[in-house]
Design a protein around this motif. Structure first.
Motif, PDB file in Angstrom:
ATOM      1  N   ILE A 125     -15.263 -35.609   2.876  1.00  0.00           N
ATOM      2  CA  ILE A 125     -16.444 -36.431   3.221  1.00  0.00           C
ATOM      3  C   ILE A 125     -17.530 -36.182   2.177  1.00  0.00           C
ATOM      4  CG2 ILE A 125     -18.045 -37.068   5.080  1.00  0.00           C
ATOM      5  CD1 ILE A 125     -16.237 -35.511   7.000  1.00  0.00           C
ATOM      6  N   PRO A 126     -17.434 -36.833   1.008  1.00  0.00           N
ATOM      7  CA  PRO A 126     -18.444 -36.624  -0.047  1.00  0.00           C
ATOM      8  C   PRO A 126     -19.734 -37.427   0.215  1.00  0.00           C
ATOM      9  CG  PRO A 126     -16.769 -38.132  -0.824  1.00  0.00           C
ATOM     10  CD  PRO A 126     -16.379 -37.752   0.560  1.00  0.00           C
ATOM     11  N   PHE A 127     -20.690 -36.832   0.904  1.00  0.00           N
ATOM     12  CA  PHE A 127     -21.971 -37.504   1.148  1.00  0.00           C
ATOM     13  C   PHE A 127     -22.698 -37.744  -0.175  1.00  0.00           C
ATOM     14  CE2 PHE A 127     -21.214 -35.403   5.263  1.00  0.00           C
ATOM     15  CZ  PHE A 127     -21.414 -36.481   6.119  1.00  0.00           C
ATOM     16  N   GLU A 128     -23.395 -38.861  -0.266  1.00  0.00           N
ATOM     17  CA  GLU A 128     -24.116 -39.218  -1.489  1.00  0.00           C
ATOM     18  C   GLU A 128     -25.153 -38.159  -1.843  1.00  0.00           C
ATOM     19  OE1 GLU A 128     -24.114 -41.630  -4.663  1.00  0.00           O
ATOM     20  OE2 GLU A 128     -22.921 -42.005  -2.858  1.00  0.00           O
ATOM     21  N   SER A 129     -25.772 -37.579  -0.818  1.00  0.00           N
ATOM     22  CA  SER A 129     -26.840 -36.600  -1.058  1.00  0.00           C
ATOM     23  C   SER A 129     -26.319 -35.311  -1.693  1.00  0.00           C
ATOM     24  CB  SER A 129     -27.541 -36.254   0.265  1.00  0.00           C
ATOM     25  OG  SER A 129     -26.603 -35.712   1.182  1.00  0.00           O
ATOM     26  N   LYS A 130     -25.006 -35.077  -1.585  1.00  0.00           N
ATOM     27  CA  LYS A 130     -24.440 -33.832  -2.121  1.00  0.00           C
ATOM     28  C   LYS A 130     -24.024 -33.950  -3.580  1.00  0.00           C
ATOM     29  CE  LYS A 130     -22.614 -32.241   2.352  1.00  0.00           C
ATOM     30  NZ  LYS A 130     -21.386 -31.844   3.076  1.00  0.00           N
ATOM     31  N   LYS A 131     -23.992 -35.200  -4.091  1.00  0.00           N
ATOM     32  CA  LYS A 131     -23.495 -35.381  -5.460  1.00  0.00           C
ATOM     33  C   LYS A 131     -24.425 -34.738  -6.481  1.00  0.00           C
ATOM     34  CE  LYS A 131     -20.722 -39.523  -4.619  1.00  0.00           C
ATOM     35  NZ  LYS A 131     -20.478 -40.931  -4.962  1.00  0.00           N
ATOM     36  N   SER A 132     -25.712 -34.798  -6.200  1.00  0.00           N
ATOM     37  CA  SER A 132     -26.650 -34.183  -7.147  1.00  0.00           C
ATOM     38  C   SER A 132     -26.484 -32.664  -7.191  1.00  0.00           C
ATOM     39  CB  SER A 132     -28.088 -34.524  -6.759  1.00  0.00           C
ATOM     40  OG  SER A 132     -28.379 -34.025  -5.467  1.00  0.00           O
ATOM     41  N   LYS A 133     -25.876 -32.093  -6.137  1.00  0.00           N
ATOM     42  CA  LYS A 133     -25.622 -30.650  -6.085  1.00  0.00           C
ATOM     43  C   LYS A 133     -24.238 -30.299  -6.629  1.00  0.00           C
ATOM     44  CE  LYS A 133     -28.695 -29.961  -2.133  1.00  0.00           C
ATOM     45  NZ  LYS A 133     -28.815 -29.494  -0.733  1.00  0.00           N
ATOM     46  N   GLY A 134     -23.529 -31.319  -7.163  1.00  0.00           N
ATOM     47  CA  GLY A 134     -22.266 -31.059  -7.843  1.00  0.00           C
ATOM     48  C   GLY A 134     -21.030 -31.368  -7.042  1.00  0.00           C
ATOM     49  N   PHE A 135     -21.140 -31.859  -5.784  1.00  0.00           N
ATOM     50  CA  PHE A 135     -19.973 -32.137  -4.956  1.00  0.00           C
ATOM     51  C   PHE A 135     -19.671 -33.630  -4.955  1.00  0.00           C
ATOM     52  CE2 PHE A 135     -18.449 -33.109  -0.485  1.00  0.00           C
ATOM     53  CZ  PHE A 135     -17.130 -32.847  -0.776  1.00  0.00           C
ATOM     54  N   PHE A 136     -18.467 -34.017  -5.427  1.00  0.00           N
ATOM     55  CA  PHE A 136     -18.102 -35.427  -5.546  1.00  0.00           C
ATOM     56  C   PHE A 136     -16.827 -35.765  -4.770  1.00  0.00           C
ATOM     57  CE2 PHE A 136     -20.576 -34.441  -9.281  1.00  0.00           C
ATOM     58  CZ  PHE A 136     -21.444 -35.521  -9.396  1.00  0.00           C
ATOM     59  N   GLY A 137     -16.292 -34.828  -3.988  1.00  0.00           N
ATOM     60  CA  GLY A 137     -14.994 -35.062  -3.349  1.00  0.00           C
ATOM     61  C   GLY A 137     -13.869 -34.836  -4.359  1.00  0.00           C
ATOM     62  N   TYR A 138     -12.665 -35.087  -3.950  1.00  0.00           N
ATOM     63  CA  TYR A 138     -11.501 -34.838  -4.822  1.00  0.00           C
ATOM     64  C   TYR A 138     -11.501 -35.843  -5.975  1.00  0.00           C
ATOM     65  CZ  TYR A 138      -9.717 -31.739  -1.200  1.00  0.00           C
ATOM     66  OH  TYR A 138      -9.571 -30.716  -0.304  1.00  0.00           O
ATOM     67  N   GLN A 139     -11.631 -35.333  -7.187  1.00  0.00           N
ATOM     68  CA  GLN A 139     -11.675 -36.176  -8.381  1.00  0.00           C
ATOM     69  C   GLN A 139     -10.768 -35.562  -9.453  1.00  0.00           C
ATOM     70  OE1 GLN A 139     -13.262 -39.033  -8.553  1.00  0.00           O
ATOM     71  NE2 GLN A 139     -14.419 -38.873  -6.621  1.00  0.00           N
ATOM     72  N   GLY A 140      -9.933 -36.398 -10.042  1.00  0.00           N
ATOM     73  CA  GLY A 140      -9.032 -35.916 -11.089  1.00  0.00           C
ATOM     74  C   GLY A 140      -9.788 -35.347 -12.273  1.00  0.00           C
ATOM     75  N   GLU A 141     -10.938 -36.016 -12.628  1.00  0.00           N
ATOM     76  CA  GLU A 141     -11.728 -35.549 -13.771  1.00  0.00           C
ATOM     77  C   GLU A 141     -12.257 -34.127 -13.539  1.00  0.00           C
ATOM     78  OE1 GLU A 141     -12.223 -38.261 -12.088  1.00  0.00           O
ATOM     79  OE2 GLU A 141     -12.370 -40.024 -13.400  1.00  0.00           O
TER      80      GLU A 141
END
Length: 897
Positions: free
Chosen positions: A200-216
């Motif tokens: 569950i990658p919340f948008e608010s967490k992306k700035s803290k470095g969490f994007f969910g499962y990503q190959g990159e």
């Protein structure tokens, strides 16, 4: 016939259901297994799982992080297998790792590792409490509730926490066990919460470095990015304490109903489950979270940045400002990544609290119990006060207090990354010894080593022990050296103190195996003069009754040759057998206590001569067999039953028949102090003779000073008369003594004989201070001394010329020890020679510390016992301690290398 007792069968309640007792046992076994499993899992899922694993992934990358976990798992799995083998080789009492090692390797290693392992558990309490305090301080920071500063807040919260934990521990195992189950449930919920959160990658967490499962992100985080002087091994050192929980189940072995079932299954299942979870979380967090993030929503962008190739850029976030450092978020910067990723952050905080507090609680319980078990064994007498337990569960309250103080001291360091490597070394030392225990026990091939757990291998255990030692050096070489020095120091201390314990250790088994193999190998080696050593059968009787005899013989056999103390029990067989069984351990302990490297060999026989023959024929093993008979001079021969004197003389003849050398030792005061033993020291004072005897009995225990050992070499007996004094001067107490050699010669060849003897001794490589050639050795003795000799033998003469022939013949037959008139005339010259030698001995050697002299030998059945004893009496009376030596005419010295 022995009675064989079989377990009583319980009557089942029905034809198909097991009995109630069996159900209780099954349920008890399940409870044991669950208890061991829960405790191990809680300890392994400690502080590292929630607040350091993400940082380890950031530093080492996913690949190396998995390798770190795998390496730790290899060490712990091998150790788990070894622990299972030891735990199933008999009943396991309280004391955990200490009990396992001490009962396997003996008190020396057990005592050393017991102290270290108890201390490591005490320090582990501090590590877990600091991890808990870190999380609390992070939560306080979020709400601006810092009390002083971050470091001091950790110390304050840590101190309060350990006081609460101490209260729970002191309350007893029941409370602690219930708390563990609750904490495990919270921990499992927190892990599930994290796993759900990764999807569950919340948008608010992306700035803290969490994007969910990503190959990159997975690709970028797969390789290492070590910073701040961290390396693969420094990261491994910080992670490894997470794996140290494998002994948590074994540490409460005394509280488990069936440790042999619970410890193997619980420990190995816990390793499997926790390893899968650790690796799963390491891969998950590495595939979801970038290494650096600003936490600012303003760092988003639309389009493409030309110079930005990071995974964050590809996901429309520009964290390039983090290259200069100072970013608060991401794997490298934020220890609370798992809270941020989770679906419901408070659950992760609860999980951290659960993991840290449960581990701290387990270690706080383990350390005192290990220490209590160590103290009960009284290996370190100074710690005996900590053996005392209180209450129905025998709780080690004093141990709890000591553990509390040690943990509190380390809590004040307040840095998890400093405390963790310290613990790693101590735990690795424990694991190394557990693995070595299994290898050692298997190598010893003791019939008592038969573990119910079969899935172990001695060579895998050895590899595990070596691996632990290597990892210790890799983590911190100076800490590893310090640990080795501490273990070695404690080992030497316990070895020196020799605690009175016998646990049937593998050290004993291997010692026996080595001795057996070498003894068998030695039987295939032919005797050689270069390897000759005096191997003495000492007719000591009870060893404690003739200490001077034993101390003198031990002085030249210690670390050189075999020494067996022969004791002949006579009288009724049943009584003698009873005495044999009680005397054997008692007198062997006496020899050990008096630091004598000797064996005690009692036998039962009808008379003294038979017993001595049994010993001379059967004592020893293979080449480890006596070649020299040593006995004290029969001082009371003139007043004793002459049949006993006859037996005494026959012992010497028997020795020569069996190809033994002979040594007769005489002290002016005597040797036997048995009548003085067991007296009350506060009782009446000893008479002068007894006091002199008692003083003389300890004279060879003292340093002998710069005095003389006088060697009177009158016959070439193969060299034993020269070898014994040489061996004496190689010992510490006798090393300052000088050897003086006396030989017989002709008055006109004194210089020639002296040079010849000096050359001979030089070729034999025996140091000497002087050689004296006695040109007057064949001079007739003084008249008064001849008269004294004749007076001494008068009661033992037959005087056949004054009796009827048949009366004389009958008397000779009944009393063969009597001296005939013909004997006196035939051996007149030899009798006078002994008298003359005594005169010369008094003239030249009256101040010597020891006289070593050739023993005069009489032909068997040709010289009566009384006359032969008179010769020895005349030769050796009123002199310093004297050894009358006669080899068996086999060479014991050689010129050649």
């Amino acid at each position: 016939r022995p009675t064989i007792w079989w377990p009583r069968e319980e009557t089942p309640t029905t034809a198909t259901d097991p009995g109630l007792e069996e159900l209780k046992i099954i349920n008890c076994h399940k409870a044991c297994l669950v208890c061991c499993l829960v405790r191990c899992m809680l300890n392994i899922w400690g502080v590292m799982l929630f607040i350091r694993l993400s940082w380890i992934v950031g530093q080492a990358g996913i690949g190396l992080a998995v390798l770190v976990i795998a390496m730790a798992t290899v060490v712990t799995t091998i150790t788990g297998l070894s622990t299972s083998a030891i735990a199933t080789n008999g009943f396991v009492r309280g004391g955990g790792a200490y009990y396992l090692i001490s009962r396997s390797l003996g008190p020396e290693f057990g005592g050393a590792i017991g102290l270290i392992f108890a201390f490591a558990n005490a320090v582990a309490v501090a590590m877990y409490v600091v991890g808990f305090a870190e999380t609390v301080v992070e939560l306080l920071k979020e709400h601006n509730l810092i009390m002083l500063d971050q470091m001091n807040d950790i110390r304050i919260i840590g101190a309060i926490t350990i006081v609460v934990l101490l209260g729970i521990s002191v309350a007893g195992m029941e409370w602690e066990a219930k708390a563990q189950i609750v904490l495990l449930v919270i921990l499992l919920v927190a892990i599930v919460d994290f796993i759900i959160g990764t999807f569950i990658p919340f948008e608010s967490k992306k700035s803290k470095g969490f994007f969910g499962y990503q190959g990159e992100i997975f690709y970028e985080n797969f390789g290492p990015d070590f910073r701040e002087e961290e390396t693969f091994f420094s990261v491994f050192a910080i992670f490894f304490p997470a794996a140290t929980g494998i002994l948590a189940g074994a540490n409460i072995s005394g509280d488990l109903a069936d440790p042999q079932l619970a410890i193997p299954k619980g420990t190995l299942l816990a390793i499997l489950i926790t390893t899968v979870v650790y690796m799963g979380i390491a891969v998950s967090v590495g595939a979801c979270v970038v290494r650096d993030a600003t936490g600012s929503i303003n760092d988003t962008f639309v389009g493409e940045l030309t110079n930005c190739t990071t995974a964050a850029c590809k996901l429309n976030f520009d964290f390039s400002s983090c290259e200069k450092g100072g970013c608060p978020y991401g794997l490298m910067n934020n220890f609370q990544v798992m809270s941020m990723v989770s679906g419901f952050a408070p659950l992760i905080s609860a999980g951290i609290f659960s993991a840290t507090l449960s581990s701290a609680l387990a270690s706080l319980v383990s350390a005192p119990k290990i220490f209590q078990a160590l103290c009960k064994d009284n290996i370190y007498p100074g710690f005996l006060m900590f053996a005392k337990g209180y209450g129905k569960n025998n709780e080690p309250l004093r141990g709890y207090l000591l553990t509390f103080l040690i943990a509190l001291g380390f809590i004040l360091i307040a840095e998890l990354n400093v405390i963790a490597p310290i613990i790693s070394n101590f735990f690795l030392a424990s694991y190394a010894l557990i693995n070595f225990s299994v290898f050692h026990a298997s190598l010893a091939k003791s019939p008592g080593w038969r573990p119910a757990f079969k899935y172990y291998n001695m060579w895998v255990s050895l590899v595990g022990a070596i691996l632990c030692c290597i990892v210790m050096f890799v983590i911190n070489w100076w800490a590893a050296l310090l640990t080795y020095v501490i273990v070695l120091g404690l080992y030497i201390y316990v070895t020196y103190k020799k605690p009175d314990v016998n646990w049937g250790s593998s050290t004993q088994a291997l010692t026996y195996l080595n001795a057996l193999q070498h003894a068998v190998r030695l039987t295939g080696v032919e005797d050689h003069v270069k390897n000759f050593r005096p191997q003495c059968l000492v007719m000591s009787g009870a060893p404690s009754s003739r200490p001077a005899l034993l101390h003198l013989v031990h002085a030249f056999t210690k670390n050189v040759g075999l020494m067996i103390c022969g004791h002949i029990h006579m009288g009724p067989r049943r009584q003698a057998m009873k005495e044999l069984s009680t005397d054997l351990p008692r007198y062997q302990r006496w020899l050990i206590k008096n630091k004598m490297k000797a064996f005690y060999a009692p036998v039962h026989a009808e008379d003294l001569r038979d017993g001595a023959q049994y010993l001379m024929q059967a004592a020893g093993l293979g080449r480890m067999k006596p070649n020299t008979l040593v006995l004290g001079f029969k001082k009371d021969w003139q007043s004793a039953d002459m049949n006993d004197v006859d037996t005494y003389i026959n012992l010497l003849h028997d020795a020569f028949d069996f190809q033994y050398g002979v040594v007769v030792i005489r002290l002016r005061e005597g040797l036997d102090i048995s009548h003085l033993q067991g007296q009350d020291p506060k009782g009446p004072a000893l008479n002068m003779a007894d006091q002199k005897l008692l003083d003389a009995s300890s004279q060879f225990q003292k340093k002998q000073g710069k005095n003389n050992i006088d060697v009177w070499w009158l016959f070439d007996d193969g060299g034993l008369t020269l070898l014994i004094p040489y061996l004496l001067t190689t010992k510490k107490k006798w090393k300052d003594c000088r050897i003086r050699v006396f030989i017989g010669g002709k008055i006109n060849r004194i210089d020639h004989d002296r040079r010849a003897m000096a050359t001979l001794l030089s070729k034999f490589r025996i140091d000497f201070s002087d050689i004296m050639v006695l040109g007057d050795i064949n001079t007739k003795p003084k008249k008064e001394n001849i008269a004294a000799f004749e007076e001494m033998i008068e009661p033992f003469r037959l005087h056949e010329d004054d009796k009827e022939q048949d009366v004389a013949d009958k008397m000779k037959e009944d009393e063969p020890w009597r001296i005939t008139d013909n004997e006196i005339e035939l051996y007149k010259t030899k009798s006078q020679r002994q008298i003359r030698l005594n005169e010369l001995l008094k003239e030249h050697s009256s101040t010597a510390n020891l006289i070593v002299m050739s023993l005069p030998v009489a032909r068997k059945s040709a010289v009566s016992s009384a006359l032969y004893m008179a010769w020895i009496e005349a030769l050796s009376k009123d002199l310093p301690p004297i050894l009358l030596v006669r080899g068996n005419h086999q060479s014991v010295l050689t010129f050649y290398s």
